[in-house]
Design a protein around this motif. Structure first.
Motif, PDB file in Angstrom:
ATOM      1  N   TRP A 248     -41.185  48.396 131.878  1.00 40.36           N
ATOM      2  CA  TRP A 248     -41.775  47.243 131.199  1.00 40.36           C
ATOM      3  C   TRP A 248     -41.516  47.230 129.701  1.00 40.36           C
ATOM      4  CZ3 TRP A 248     -44.941  48.897 127.391  1.00 40.36           C
ATOM      5  CH2 TRP A 248     -45.575  50.126 127.546  1.00 40.36           C
ATOM      6  N   PHE A 249     -41.040  48.339 129.124  1.00 39.52           N
ATOM      7  CA  PHE A 249     -40.905  48.418 127.674  1.00 39.52           C
ATOM      8  C   PHE A 249     -39.866  47.421 127.166  1.00 39.52           C
ATOM      9  CE2 PHE A 249     -38.803  50.165 123.857  1.00 39.52           C
ATOM     10  CZ  PHE A 249     -39.888  50.100 122.994  1.00 39.52           C
ATOM     11  N   ASP A 250     -40.253  46.653 126.143  1.00 41.39           N
ATOM     12  CA  ASP A 250     -39.370  45.662 125.524  1.00 41.39           C
ATOM     13  C   ASP A 250     -39.604  45.706 124.016  1.00 41.39           C
ATOM     14  OD1 ASP A 250     -37.868  43.529 124.705  1.00 41.39           O
ATOM     15  OD2 ASP A 250     -39.155  41.995 125.608  1.00 41.39           O
ATOM     16  N   PRO A 251     -38.671  46.246 123.238  1.00 37.94           N
ATOM     17  CA  PRO A 251     -38.894  46.330 121.789  1.00 37.94           C
ATOM     18  C   PRO A 251     -39.097  44.975 121.132  1.00 37.94           C
ATOM     19  CG  PRO A 251     -36.614  46.876 122.354  1.00 37.94           C
ATOM     20  CD  PRO A 251     -37.380  46.827 123.639  1.00 37.94           C
ATOM     21  N   ALA A 252     -38.595  43.905 121.748  1.00 37.46           N
ATOM     22  CA  ALA A 252     -38.790  42.569 121.171  1.00 37.46           C
ATOM     23  C   ALA A 252     -40.263  42.165 121.191  1.00 37.46           C
ATOM     24  CB  ALA A 252     -37.955  41.541 121.927  1.00 37.46           C
ATOM     25  N   GLY A 253     -41.042  42.756 122.083  1.00 40.20           N
ATOM     26  CA  GLY A 253     -42.460  42.471 122.154  1.00 40.20           C
ATOM     27  C   GLY A 253     -43.320  43.507 121.457  1.00 40.20           C
ATOM     28  N   PHE A 254     -42.688  44.386 120.703  1.00 35.23           N
ATOM     29  CA  PHE A 254     -43.375  45.427 119.931  1.00 35.23           C
ATOM     30  C   PHE A 254     -43.238  44.992 118.466  1.00 35.23           C
ATOM     31  CE2 PHE A 254     -43.812  50.359 119.860  1.00 35.23           C
ATOM     32  CZ  PHE A 254     -44.839  50.275 118.933  1.00 35.23           C
ATOM     33  N   LEU A 255     -44.222  44.243 117.991  1.00 35.13           N
ATOM     34  CA  LEU A 255     -44.111  43.566 116.704  1.00 35.13           C
ATOM     35  C   LEU A 255     -44.695  44.416 115.580  1.00 35.13           C
ATOM     36  CD1 LEU A 255     -45.263  40.045 117.941  1.00 35.13           C
ATOM     37  CD2 LEU A 255     -42.928  40.944 117.787  1.00 35.13           C
ATOM     38  N   LEU A 256     -43.973  44.508 114.474  1.00 36.77           N
ATOM     39  CA  LEU A 256     -44.407  45.287 113.321  1.00 36.77           C
ATOM     40  C   LEU A 256     -44.600  44.376 112.114  1.00 36.77           C
ATOM     41  CD1 LEU A 256     -41.976  48.375 113.479  1.00 36.77           C
ATOM     42  CD2 LEU A 256     -44.109  47.989 114.739  1.00 36.77           C
ATOM     43  N   ALA A 257     -45.725  44.569 111.430  1.00 41.01           N
ATOM     44  CA  ALA A 257     -45.927  43.943 110.116  1.00 41.01           C
ATOM     45  C   ALA A 257     -45.542  44.978 109.071  1.00 41.01           C
ATOM     46  CB  ALA A 257     -47.387  43.529 109.946  1.00 41.01           C
ATOM     47  N   VAL A 258     -44.620  44.603 108.187  1.00 45.69           N
ATOM     48  CA  VAL A 258     -44.105  45.553 107.204  1.00 45.69           C
ATOM     49  C   VAL A 258     -44.144  44.944 105.806  1.00 45.69           C
ATOM     50  CG1 VAL A 258     -42.570  46.663 108.895  1.00 45.69           C
ATOM     51  CG2 VAL A 258     -41.710  44.766 107.502  1.00 45.69           C
TER      52      VAL A 258
ATOM     53  N   PHE B  46     -49.233  46.774 113.571  1.00 44.66           N
ATOM     54  CA  PHE B  46     -48.360  46.530 114.722  1.00 44.66           C
ATOM     55  C   PHE B  46     -49.142  45.881 115.860  1.00 44.66           C
ATOM     56  CE2 PHE B  46     -50.132  50.787 114.858  1.00 44.66           C
ATOM     57  CZ  PHE B  46     -50.705  50.835 116.119  1.00 44.66           C
ATOM     58  N   HIS B  47     -48.427  45.179 116.698  1.00 42.37           N
ATOM     59  CA  HIS B  47     -48.960  44.631 117.939  1.00 42.37           C
ATOM     60  C   HIS B  47     -47.923  44.883 119.022  1.00 42.37           C
ATOM     61  CE1 HIS B  47     -50.650  40.951 120.343  1.00 42.37           C
ATOM     62  NE2 HIS B  47     -50.640  42.069 121.048  1.00 42.37           N
ATOM     63  N   TRP B  48     -48.221  45.849 119.877  1.00 43.93           N
ATOM     64  CA  TRP B  48     -47.342  46.217 120.980  1.00 43.93           C
ATOM     65  C   TRP B  48     -47.816  45.456 122.209  1.00 43.93           C
ATOM     66  CZ3 TRP B  48     -46.295  52.076 122.319  1.00 43.93           C
ATOM     67  CH2 TRP B  48     -45.317  52.172 123.308  1.00 43.93           C
ATOM     68  N   THR B  49     -47.008  44.536 122.697  1.00 46.18           N
ATOM     69  CA  THR B  49     -47.367  43.763 123.882  1.00 46.18           C
ATOM     70  C   THR B  49     -46.723  44.382 125.119  1.00 46.18           C
ATOM     71  OG1 THR B  49     -45.500  42.219 123.784  1.00 46.18           O
ATOM     72  CG2 THR B  49     -47.449  41.671 122.477  1.00 46.18           C
TER      73      THR B  49
ATOM     74  N   ILE C 184     -48.779  39.132 134.110  1.00 42.80           N
ATOM     75  CA  ILE C 184     -49.795  38.887 133.095  1.00 42.80           C
ATOM     76  C   ILE C 184     -49.438  39.703 131.864  1.00 42.80           C
ATOM     77  CG2 ILE C 184     -51.293  40.690 134.046  1.00 42.80           C
ATOM     78  CD1 ILE C 184     -53.717  39.062 133.052  1.00 42.80           C
ATOM     79  N   GLY C 185     -49.603  39.104 130.687  1.00 44.47           N
ATOM     80  CA  GLY C 185     -49.325  39.818 129.455  1.00 44.47           C
ATOM     81  C   GLY C 185     -50.512  40.673 129.043  1.00 44.47           C
ATOM     82  N   GLU C 186     -50.247  41.602 128.143  1.00 47.27           N
ATOM     83  CA  GLU C 186     -51.327  42.460 127.632  1.00 47.27           C
ATOM     84  C   GLU C 186     -51.158  42.698 126.142  1.00 47.27           C
ATOM     85  OE1 GLU C 186     -53.283  46.954 128.064  1.00 47.27           O
ATOM     86  OE2 GLU C 186     -51.770  46.283 129.512  1.00 47.27           O
ATOM     87  N   VAL C 187     -52.265  42.626 125.424  1.00 45.43           N
ATOM     88  CA  VAL C 187     -52.326  43.150 124.062  1.00 45.43           C
ATOM     89  C   VAL C 187     -52.455  44.657 124.240  1.00 45.43           C
ATOM     90  CG1 VAL C 187     -53.607  43.155 121.885  1.00 45.43           C
ATOM     91  CG2 VAL C 187     -53.438  41.051 123.229  1.00 45.43           C
ATOM     92  N   TYR C 188     -51.320  45.335 124.302  1.00 39.80           N
ATOM     93  CA  TYR C 188     -51.303  46.735 124.724  1.00 39.80           C
ATOM     94  C   TYR C 188     -51.911  47.648 123.665  1.00 39.80           C
ATOM     95  CZ  TYR C 188     -49.334  51.111 126.528  1.00 39.80           C
ATOM     96  OH  TYR C 188     -49.169  52.388 127.000  1.00 39.80           O
ATOM     97  N   VAL C 189     -51.370  47.624 122.463  1.00 40.22           N
ATOM     98  CA  VAL C 189     -51.945  48.373 121.343  1.00 40.22           C
ATOM     99  C   VAL C 189     -51.824  47.520 120.089  1.00 40.22           C
ATOM    100  CG1 VAL C 189     -52.087  50.579 120.142  1.00 40.22           C
ATOM    101  CG2 VAL C 189     -50.958  50.484 122.365  1.00 40.22           C
ATOM    102  N   LEU C 190     -52.947  47.327 119.409  1.00 42.72           N
ATOM    103  CA  LEU C 190     -52.977  46.566 118.157  1.00 42.72           C
ATOM    104  C   LEU C 190     -53.628  47.452 117.105  1.00 42.72           C
ATOM    105  CD1 LEU C 190     -52.677  43.675 116.773  1.00 42.72           C
ATOM    106  CD2 LEU C 190     -55.097  43.403 117.337  1.00 42.72           C
ATOM    107  N   GLY C 191     -52.915  47.691 116.003  1.00 42.94           N
ATOM    108  CA  GLY C 191     -53.459  48.571 114.973  1.00 42.94           C
ATOM    109  C   GLY C 191     -53.005  48.173 113.586  1.00 42.94           C
TER     110      GLY C 191
END
Length: 310
Positions: free
Chosen positions: A209-219, A229-232, A242-249
């Motif tokens: 399921w890993f997709d770096p395009a859905g692993f968003l970084l604020a820099v 970051f918001h890792w979906t 179904i999508g998931e807000v996997y890790v948001l920090g």
């Protein structure tokens, strides 16, 4: 954690499962999840069963002939919080004492590793039978993890970036260490997430399921310093995706910039662009700030996982 009775079935103990036994445990967990509407094993346990890893665990099994009808995973590596266990009993084998036998065996494992005998039991789905078993064994309800959901058919506001902040995708291999450092700071008080190591990250990056395009970084737009970051994640398999807000920090040093809301909205828009209609997330019931944020963005409570402690 399922099953309550007074019988005493035999519990088999091992530090390593065979491939056949791991497959049998997944079949058991699937049957329980279908019956209960909540999968009985966490992602941590599922990945450990699938890949192994550097954190040892004790596996407890109850068999009926060639079938595994009861299973417990006991992780004793957390010296701060104490051991943690997850239990599952086949829906057709409940009320035969399997749940009590597994819980008692898990308590014995915890006592071997910790003079205080500390143990946390997770009940996914907050079923009454799990609560009754835990309370009867002297456990106390100490933590609740909410699953919240939101439709992606309803409007998702445009994310607004603070001045000097840019948004980009995660770069595997290049961003690993920087992400781990921010994750550790953002979740310094979190009993699981803040302890992630490089192998933990790369195990998940190796998942289908890993997709770096859905692993968003604020820099930082000037020097590319990671701020949040918001890792979906997208769940599929045997059910509708179904999508998931996997890790948001957000790095504590970047708090106050509105990055939590901005990153959440950016991730929701990304998931909607993938054609998904729903999104879910997990949040600690006690994290009132996060609950308030997600509620304001249209999420509502869907289910609850509960931790009991002894």
């Amino acid at each position: 954690m399922k099953g309550v009775s007074t019988n005493h079935p035999d519990v088999e103990r091992t530090d390593r499962l065979t491939a056949a036994d791991a497959a049998a445990v997944f079949r058991l967990a699937g049957a329980a999840g279908d019956a209960d509407g909540a999968y009985p094993l966490s992602e941590h346990t599922t990945l450990h069963l699938r890949h192994g890893g550097d954190r040892p665990a004790v596996h407890l099994l109850i068999r009926d002939g060639a079938d595994v009808v009861g299973y417990a995973h006991v992780d004793t590596t957390d010296i701060v919080e104490g051991a943690a266990a997850e239990l599952v009993v086949h829906p057709l084998r409940r009320r035969h004492g399997y749940g009590r036998a597994l819980a008692t065996a898990a308590m014995a494992v915890a006592a071997e590793r910790d003079p205080a005998g500390r143990l946390r039991l997770w009940a996914h789905g907050d079923h009454p039978s799990a609560s009754a078993l835990a309370l009867s064994l002297g456990f106390t309800r100490v933590r609740a993890l909410w699953q919240m959901r939101r439709s992606l058919h309803t409007p998702v506001p445009e994310p607004v970036l603070a001045d000097g902040v840019a948004l980009r995708a995660f770069r595997p291999g290049a961003d690993d260490e920087a992400w781990l450092a921010v994750n550790a700071r953002a979740f310094a008080d979190h009993p699981e997430q803040g302890r992630w190591t490089l192998p933990d990250l790369r195990t998940r990056m190796a998942e289908p399921w890993f997709d770096p395009a859905g692993f968003l970084l604020a820099v930082n737009a000037d020097d590319d310093t990671l701020l949040g970051f918001h890792w979906t994640k997208v769940h599929g398999g045997d059910h509708d995706p179904i999508g998931e807000v996997y890790v948001l920090g957000v790095d504590p040093a970047a708090q106050g910039m509105g990055l939590g809301r901005t990153l959440t909205l950016a991730g929701l828009r990304h998931l909607r662009e993938q054609g998904l209609s729903q999104v879910m997330l997990y949040v600690d019931e006690a994290n009132r700030g996060a609950v308030a944020l997600y509620t304001a963005l249209g999420f509502a409570r869907w289910a609850t996982d509960v931790s009991y402690s002894r």
